[in-house]
Design a protein around this motif. Sequence first.
Motif, PDB file in Angstrom:
ATOM      1  N   LEU A  39      29.430  37.249  37.890  1.00 20.61           N
ATOM      2  CA  LEU A  39      29.548  38.405  36.928  1.00 20.61           C
ATOM      3  C   LEU A  39      29.380  38.483  35.006  1.00 20.61           C
ATOM      4  O   LEU A  39      29.030  37.257  35.210  1.00 20.61           O
ATOM      5  CB  LEU A  39      30.961  38.400  36.945  1.00 20.61           C
ATOM      6  N   PRO A  40      29.290  39.362  35.054  1.00 18.24           N
ATOM      7  CA  PRO A  40      27.797  39.695  33.899  1.00 18.24           C
ATOM      8  C   PRO A  40      29.096  39.106  32.976  1.00 18.24           C
ATOM      9  O   PRO A  40      30.801  39.758  32.625  1.00 18.24           O
ATOM     10  CB  PRO A  40      27.850  41.020  33.708  1.00 18.24           C
ATOM     11  N   ASP A  41      28.822  38.526  31.463  1.00 16.17           N
ATOM     12  CA  ASP A  41      29.372  38.528  30.434  1.00 16.17           C
ATOM     13  C   ASP A  41      30.217  39.251  29.713  1.00 16.17           C
ATOM     14  O   ASP A  41      29.708  40.165  28.319  1.00 16.17           O
ATOM     15  CB  ASP A  41      29.370  37.345  29.395  1.00 16.17           C
ATOM     16  N   THR A  42      30.572  40.885  30.492  1.00 19.54           N
ATOM     17  CA  THR A  42      30.337  41.671  29.752  1.00 19.54           C
ATOM     18  C   THR A  42      32.263  41.841  29.556  1.00 19.54           C
ATOM     19  O   THR A  42      32.799  40.904  30.734  1.00 19.54           O
ATOM     20  CB  THR A  42      29.827  43.367  30.288  1.00 19.54           C
ATOM     21  N   ARG A  43      33.102  43.063  29.266  1.00 14.54           N
ATOM     22  CA  ARG A  43      34.094  43.380  29.823  1.00 14.54           C
ATOM     23  C   ARG A  43      34.521  43.742  30.540  1.00 14.54           C
ATOM     24  O   ARG A  43      35.437  42.974  31.182  1.00 14.54           O
ATOM     25  CB  ARG A  43      34.632  44.531  29.211  1.00 14.54           C
ATOM     26  N   ALA A  44      33.374  44.146  31.836  1.00 14.42           N
ATOM     27  CA  ALA A  44      33.910  44.426  32.948  1.00 14.42           C
ATOM     28  C   ALA A  44      33.705  43.038  34.193  1.00 14.42           C
ATOM     29  O   ALA A  44      34.397  43.199  34.608  1.00 14.42           O
ATOM     30  CB  ALA A  44      32.818  45.543  33.640  1.00 14.42           C
ATOM     31  N   GLY A  45      33.112  42.738  33.294  1.00 16.24           N
ATOM     32  CA  GLY A  45      32.835  40.944  34.324  1.00 16.24           C
ATOM     33  C   GLY A  45      34.133  40.047  34.211  1.00 16.24           C
ATOM     34  O   GLY A  45      34.411  39.339  34.722  1.00 16.24           O
ATOM     35  N   ARG A  46      34.581  40.428  32.854  1.00 11.52           N
ATOM     36  CA  ARG A  46      35.702  38.855  32.212  1.00 11.52           C
ATOM     37  C   ARG A  46      37.270  40.362  33.301  1.00 11.52           C
ATOM     38  O   ARG A  46      37.267  39.212  33.434  1.00 11.52           O
ATOM     39  CB  ARG A  46      35.587  39.018  30.889  1.00 11.52           C
ATOM     40  N   PHE A  47      37.055  40.867  32.895  1.00  8.34           N
ATOM     41  CA  PHE A  47      38.333  41.557  33.926  1.00  8.34           C
ATOM     42  C   PHE A  47      38.053  41.644  35.272  1.00  8.34           C
ATOM     43  O   PHE A  47      39.034  40.985  35.682  1.00  8.34           O
ATOM     44  CB  PHE A  47      37.939  43.203  33.850  1.00  8.34           C
ATOM     45  N   ALA A  48      37.128  41.364  35.965  1.00  8.51           N
ATOM     46  CA  ALA A  48      37.136  40.829  37.368  1.00  8.51           C
ATOM     47  C   ALA A  48      37.861  39.584  37.231  1.00  8.51           C
ATOM     48  O   ALA A  48      38.161  39.695  38.015  1.00  8.51           O
ATOM     49  CB  ALA A  48      35.617  41.147  37.602  1.00  8.51           C
ATOM     50  N   LEU A  49      37.179  38.504  36.847  1.00  8.34           N
ATOM     51  CA  LEU A  49      37.392  37.609  36.908  1.00  8.34           C
ATOM     52  C   LEU A  49      38.779  37.358  36.039  1.00  8.34           C
ATOM     53  O   LEU A  49      39.663  36.806  37.068  1.00  8.34           O
ATOM     54  CB  LEU A  49      36.755  36.333  35.728  1.00  8.34           C
ATOM     55  N   ARG A  50      39.490  38.067  35.772  1.00  6.29           N
ATOM     56  CA  ARG A  50      41.305  37.985  35.317  1.00  6.29           C
ATOM     57  C   ARG A  50      42.185  38.442  36.359  1.00  6.29           C
ATOM     58  O   ARG A  50      42.477  38.106  36.693  1.00  6.29           O
ATOM     59  CB  ARG A  50      41.025  38.455  33.906  1.00  6.29           C
ATOM     60  N   VAL A  51      41.383  39.619  37.042  1.00  9.10           N
ATOM     61  CA  VAL A  51      42.164  39.475  38.474  1.00  9.10           C
ATOM     62  C   VAL A  51      42.384  39.396  39.584  1.00  9.10           C
ATOM     63  O   VAL A  51      42.860  38.902  40.497  1.00  9.10           O
ATOM     64  CB  VAL A  51      41.184  41.519  38.891  1.00  9.10           C
ATOM     65  N   GLY A  52      40.803  38.470  39.675  1.00 14.11           N
ATOM     66  CA  GLY A  52      40.667  37.377  40.432  1.00 14.11           C
ATOM     67  C   GLY A  52      41.815  35.947  40.467  1.00 14.11           C
ATOM     68  O   GLY A  52      41.738  35.328  41.257  1.00 14.11           O
ATOM     69  N   GLY A  53      41.517  35.522  38.362  1.00 11.74           N
ATOM     70  CA  GLY A  53      42.350  34.813  38.893  1.00 11.74           C
ATOM     71  C   GLY A  53      44.015  34.835  38.962  1.00 11.74           C
ATOM     72  O   GLY A  53      44.188  34.156  39.073  1.00 11.74           O
ATOM     73  N   GLY A  54      44.306  36.603  38.896  1.00 10.10           N
ATOM     74  CA  GLY A  54      45.565  36.546  38.551  1.00 10.10           C
ATOM     75  C   GLY A  54      46.009  36.420  39.887  1.00 10.10           C
ATOM     76  O   GLY A  54      47.085  36.378  40.716  1.00 10.10           O
ATOM     77  N   ALA A  55      45.091  37.062  41.759  1.00 13.50           N
ATOM     78  CA  ALA A  55      45.394  37.011  42.633  1.00 13.50           C
ATOM     79  C   ALA A  55      45.581  35.370  42.879  1.00 13.50           C
ATOM     80  O   ALA A  55      46.599  35.088  43.779  1.00 13.50           O
ATOM     81  CB  ALA A  55      43.977  38.043  43.447  1.00 13.50           C
ATOM     82  N   ILE A  56      44.526  34.420  42.305  1.00 13.69           N
ATOM     83  CA  ILE A  56      44.794  33.653  42.555  1.00 13.69           C
ATOM     84  C   ILE A  56      46.344  32.581  42.373  1.00 13.69           C
ATOM     85  O   ILE A  56      46.965  31.745  43.115  1.00 13.69           O
ATOM     86  CB  ILE A  56      44.290  32.327  42.367  1.00 13.69           C
ATOM     87  N   ALA A  57      46.377  32.972  40.945  1.00  9.48           N
ATOM     88  CA  ALA A  57      47.456  32.620  40.627  1.00  9.48           C
ATOM     89  C   ALA A  57      49.432  32.862  41.017  1.00  9.48           C
ATOM     90  O   ALA A  57      50.093  32.680  41.857  1.00  9.48           O
ATOM     91  CB  ALA A  57      47.855  33.591  39.665  1.00  9.48           C
ATOM     92  N   GLY A  58      48.437  34.202  41.795  1.00  8.18           N
ATOM     93  CA  GLY A  58      49.679  35.619  43.186  1.00  8.18           C
ATOM     94  C   GLY A  58      50.279  34.141  44.073  1.00  8.18           C
ATOM     95  O   GLY A  58      51.014  33.857  44.571  1.00  8.18           O
ATOM     96  N   ALA A  59      49.077  34.079  44.744  1.00  6.80           N
ATOM     97  CA  ALA A  59      48.767  33.558  46.094  1.00  6.80           C
ATOM     98  C   ALA A  59      49.639  31.436  45.505  1.00  6.80           C
ATOM     99  O   ALA A  59      50.139  31.554  46.392  1.00  6.80           O
ATOM    100  CB  ALA A  59      47.374  32.651  46.931  1.00  6.80           C
ATOM    101  N   GLY A  60      49.843  31.345  44.854  1.00  4.20           N
ATOM    102  CA  GLY A  60      49.832  29.665  44.400  1.00  4.20           C
ATOM    103  C   GLY A  60      51.812  29.892  44.102  1.00  4.20           C
ATOM    104  O   GLY A  60      52.001  29.494  44.479  1.00  4.20           O
ATOM    105  N   VAL A  61      51.925  31.227  43.199  1.00  8.55           N
ATOM    106  CA  VAL A  61      53.429  31.419  43.956  1.00  8.55           C
ATOM    107  C   VAL A  61      54.093  31.607  44.866  1.00  8.55           C
ATOM    108  O   VAL A  61      55.445  30.911  45.569  1.00  8.55           O
ATOM    109  CB  VAL A  61      53.639  32.327  43.111  1.00  8.55           C
TER     110      VAL A  61
END
Length: 196
Positions: free
Chosen positions: A169-191
């Motif tokens: 993932l590039p260190d750009t706005r799009a790359g950081r957004f993708a990381l945020r979405v992935g982290g959110g999906a992982i957190a949702g699975a944790g819930v």
Amino acid sequence: MQAFHRHLARPALALLLALAATPALAHPDHGTASLATGLAHPLGGLDHLLAMVAVGLFAARQPGGARWMLPACFVLAMLAGAGLSAAGIALPAVETGIAASVLVFGVLIASLARLPLTAALPLVAAFALFHGHAHHAEMGTGSALAYTAGFALATATLHLAGLGLAHLLPDTRAGRFALRVGGGAIAGAGVVLLGT
């Protein structure tokens, strides 16, 4: 060093995609403990798989040597947790601790958190104890040494997959957004895991 990360990222991503395509069962009965069953154990439960990939994703955002220290710390603390289980020392709420690790690592990834090493290492180690305890507790009869080597190797590989995925993932706005979405999906699975 950056070329090395790019070289590592492709095989790690391929492994992650292959793992994602396999059925993730809660904690299958592995029968006879062996290197193969040890390798399979972290891949057989969605909770372990997500947490271990998440450690790599989280570590990739940390500065300097922390990128490698955090995954190494997880593996070592996981082995210590397995040792506690082997010694008959119980940990409270192991399954809850494992599910909480998925949630917490997901939140850290989604928030693009960078923690000081003095906070990140104990956090990673504490969650790893739960994972290691569960791995050993669910071991069948057979070679404990081979089984332990298997789940340690599988865990390290999943960490590398997370690191590799993050480096794609590039260190750009799009790359950081993708990381945020992935982290959110992982957190949702944790819930979800905490609720089961």
